[in-house]
Design an enzyme around this catalytic site. Structure first.
Site, mmCIF file in Angstrom:
data_model
loop_
_atom_site.group_PDB
_atom_site.id
_atom_site.type_symbol
_atom_site.label_atom_id
_atom_site.label_comp_id
_atom_site.label_asym_id
_atom_site.label_seq_id
_atom_site.Cartn_x
_atom_site.Cartn_y
_atom_site.Cartn_z
ATOM 1 N N CYS A 132 0.826 -1.206 0.000
ATOM 2 C CA CYS A 132 0.000 0.000 0.000
ATOM 3 C C CYS A 132 0.861 1.257 0.000
ATOM 4 O O CYS A 132 1.311 1.720 1.051
ATOM 5 C CB CYS A 132 -0.923 -0.022 1.225
ATOM 6 S SG CYS A 132 -1.935 1.455 1.347
ATOM 7 N N CYS A 167 -0.532 4.137 2.046
ATOM 8 C CA CYS A 167 -0.338 4.033 3.493
ATOM 9 C C CYS A 167 1.119 4.320 3.865
ATOM 10 O O CYS A 167 1.387 4.982 4.861
ATOM 11 C CB CYS A 167 -0.648 2.622 3.996
ATOM 12 S SG CYS A 167 -2.112 1.884 3.298
ATOM 13 N N ASP A 168 2.061 3.810 3.087
ATOM 14 C CA ASP A 168 3.461 3.790 3.526
ATOM 15 C C ASP A 168 4.406 4.683 2.726
ATOM 16 O O ASP A 168 5.567 4.848 3.101
ATOM 17 C CB ASP A 168 3.990 2.343 3.468
ATOM 18 C CG ASP A 168 3.160 1.412 4.345
ATOM 19 O OD1 ASP A 168 2.693 1.881 5.397
ATOM 20 O OD2 ASP A 168 2.976 0.249 3.970
#
Ligand code: NAP
Length: 314
Positions: free
Chosen positions: A136, A139-140
Site C-alpha cells: 500500500c 499508506c506507507d
C-alpha cells in the site's frame, strides 16, 4: 454476539458491502454489517478516486467510504467488527461462526473483497509491514521521502502507486515482467513519461535484500529475456501484482472458479447456489474490479436479498 436472528447480514464493508447496506437499510431491513480487518475496504488505501461517477474533481478514497458508511447508518444499518471463520449453510437461518460466537441470519450478503497478492520471493514476508515491503503506497509512501523505491507490477494499481510514490521518493523503479503495461493508456502514459519513474522492463523480482539488517536494502531482479540478475538499491519495495479473493471462510460451500472467485448462479450476478445467500463485489468479480462495479453488485445483492426475504419471510 446476539442470539437473535438477523434479517440480513452483510459480510464486508467495502463499496459492495456498504452499498448493499444502504439499499437493505432503506428497505427497513436493519442490516448488520460485519466490518473485516480493513473497514471501508480497499478504497481506504487509495489516494484520489477519479472515476467514481458524481465527483468531477475526484474524491479521496477514505472519504468516499466514510460517506457510504454514514449514508448506510442514516437509514439504520448497524456495524460490528469481526471476522467470519466459517459458516453453516445446512440450516435456515444460516449460521456465521466468528472467533467470539455465532451470528444467525435469514439472508446473507458476502462482500468480502480481495486481498493484495504477494510475489512469493525470499525476503518478502520477513520484511513485510514496517520493514520496507508494502502492498500500500498510499499508506506507507511517505516513509520513503528522498529515498529510492521499487514497485512491482504493470497494471493500473502499479502505475497509480508509482505516480503517488513520486511525491516522496527520489526515484521510483517500476519492475514489470513484460515490455508493455497492462494499465489503461492514460495511466501508462503518465507513468512512463514521469521523470522520476524508471521502467525496468521484462523483469521479475528474485529476492528482497536486507533480512539480516531487518530493513530493505535492495531488490534483486532478473531479466526474463537475458536471465541477467541485478540489484536495485532501494529502501522500499511495493507490490501491486493483483489480488486474491477473500472467499476462504466459505470454501466448499459456494461455487468458485479456479482462482477462488465466487461463481454466482446463471441469470443473476448475485444469487448463489444456496438460497438466501448472495455475493457482491471483488470476491465475485475478477473482470472489472472497480469501485462503481462493486457498488452496483452490492445494489443487486441487496435487491435480491430484499426480494428473497419478502418471498420466504424473515
Ligand atoms: P492487474 O490489472 O491484475 O495487474 C496486475 C499486474 O501485476 C499485471 O501487470 C501482471 O503482469 C503483474 N503480475 C501478476 N502476478 C505477478 C507476479 N507473480 N510477478 C510479477 N508480476 C505479476 O491488477 P491491478 O493493477 O491491481 O488492477 C486490478 C483492477 O483494478 C483492474 O481492472 C484495474 O483497471 C483496476 N484499477 C483501476 C484503477 C483506476 O482506474 N484508478 C486503479 C487501480 C486499479 P501481466 O500484465 O504480465 O499479467
Amino acid at each position: 454476539m446476539s442470539s437473535s436472528v438477523e434479517n440480513v447480514v452483510i459480510v464486508g464493508s467495502g463499496c459492495a458491502g456498504l452499498t448493499a447496506a444502504i439499499y437493505t437499510a432503506r428497505a427497513s431491513l436493519s442490516p448488520l454489517v460485519l466490518e473485516g480487518i480493513q473497514p471501508g475496504g480497499q478504497l481506504t488505501t487509495t489516494s484520489e478516486v477519479e472515476n467514481y461517477p458524481g465527483f468531477p474533481e475526484g474524491i479521496d478514497g477514505f472519504m468516499l467510504m466514510d460517506n457510504l458508511r454514514k449514508q448506510a447508518s442514516r437509514f439504520g444499518a448497524r456495524f460490528v467488527s469481526g471476522l467470519v471463520q466459517t459458516a453453516d449453510f445446512s440450516t435456515q437461518p444460516r449460521v456465521l461462526k466468528l472467533a467470539d460466537g455465532e451470528i444467525h441470519t435469514h439472508a446473507l450478503i458476502i462482500a468480502t473483497g480481495a486481498s493484495p497478492r504477494l510475489a512469493g520471493v525470499p525476503g518478502e514476508k520477513e520484511l513485510y509491514g514496517g520493514k520496507g515491503v508494502s502492498t500500500c503506497a498510499t499508506c506507507d509512501g511517505a516513509f520513503y521521502r528522498n529515498m529510492d523505491v521499487a514497485i512491482i507490477g504493470g497494471g493500473d494499481s502499479a502505475c497509480e502507486e508509482a505516480l503517488f510514490l513520486t511525491r516522496f521518493a527520489s526515484k521510483v523503479y517500476l519492475v514489470h515482467r513484460r515490455d508493455t503495461l497492462r494499465a489503461s493508456k492514460i495511466m501508462a502514459e503518465r507513468t512512463t513519461s514521469h521523470p522520476k519513474i524508471q521502467m525496468v522492463w521484462n523483469s521479475v523480482p528474485v529476492e528482497v535484500l536486507g533480512v539480516r539488517e531487518g530493513s530493505v536494502s535492495g531488490l534483486k531482479v532478473r531479466n526474463v529475456k537475458t536471465a541477467v540478475e541485478s540489484v536495485l538499491a532501494v529502501k522500499g519495495v511495493f507490490l501491486a501484482i493483483g489480488h486474491q479473493p477473500n472467499t476462504g471462510p466459505f470454501a466448499g460451500m459456494l461455487k468458485t472458479d479456479a482462482n477462488g472467485y465466487f461463481l454466482p448462479e446463471y441469470g443473476s450476478q448475485a444469487r448463489t447456489q444456496v438460497p438466501g445467500v448472495f455475493v457482491a463485489g471483488d470476491c465475485a468479480d475478477h473482470l472489472y474490479r472497480q469501485a462503481i462495479t462493486a457498488a452496483g453488485m452490492g445494489c443487486q445483492a441487496a435487491i435480491e436479498a430484499e426480494r428473497w426475504l419478502a418471498e420466504h419471510g424473515s
